[in-house]
Design an enzyme around this catalytic site. Sequence first.
Site, short mmCIF file in Angstrom:
data_model
loop_
_atom_site.label_atom_id
_atom_site.label_comp_id
_atom_site.label_asym_id
_atom_site.label_seq_id
_atom_site.Cartn_x
_atom_site.Cartn_y
_atom_site.Cartn_z
CG HIS A 152 24.74 17.17 -12.29
ND1 HIS A 152 24.09 16.96 -13.48
CD2 HIS A 152 25.95 16.54 -12.41
CE1 HIS A 152 24.85 16.25 -14.29
NE2 HIS A 152 25.98 15.98 -13.67
CG HIS A 178 29.86 18.04 -14.64
ND1 HIS A 178 29.68 17.79 -15.99
CD2 HIS A 178 29.26 17.01 -14.00
CE1 HIS A 178 29.00 16.67 -16.15
NE2 HIS A 178 28.74 16.16 -14.95
CD GLU A 179 29.27 16.13 -9.93
OE1 GLU A 179 28.12 16.01 -9.45
OE2 GLU A 179 29.74 15.34 -10.77
#
Length: 226
Positions: free
Chosen positions: A33, A29-30
């Site tokens: 980004h 998820h990170e």
Amino acid sequence: MLDIFSNTEQALRNFSIAFIPAFLGIILHEMGHGYMALRQGDYTAKFMGRLTLNPIPHIDPVGLIMFVLTSISGSFVFGWAKPVPIDVRNFRNPRHGLMLVALAGPLTNVLLAILFGLLLKITITLFPILAYQDSSAYIFVLSVLQMGIIINLGLALFNLFPIPPLDGSKVVSYFMPPRMAISYLSIERYGMLILIVLLATGILGPVLSPLLRGSYHLILNLFGIL
């Protein structure tokens, strides 16, 4: 004494089932980004070594503790990593870039949920449930794959709530006039407190549960598992 051992064994089993899906879900998820920020012209995450599956640069102590506690309880698994650093000043279009970066995290989780669904389909096709239902290893693998769908959908849906600092707030702010967006995102300094209250009071449950259940069944239907 037997109850203590039984409870400990169940807690360890819950943790082992949730570990891989949550590890991949939270870290990717990170990274999602970070990679989107890179595509928008910002190299901050790359220079700080955050575009890696190595968990050490991503660990947030409180988020890790929350993950351990919720995963061993067998309830809703919740945790987080350190947010990937970005500098919107490096974006070619700051507002548009911020919105895309915000969407990249939840989208990564949705893609992971679909991947886990595909792996579940392949597993039960190659190894039919009726033939292997007595195998503890087989049941464990099925549990991990199902949890992979649930955890990643949960991460995607939770992060899309329009509460700063969650990703959904950056998406919503994109469609606001600039001054309104700045005021709205300034709530971020109270965001964690708001989230803790919502989670502690169970207010998010009635909203999140139907969405999670519906999207979970949607993926199972997509692969003809139901």
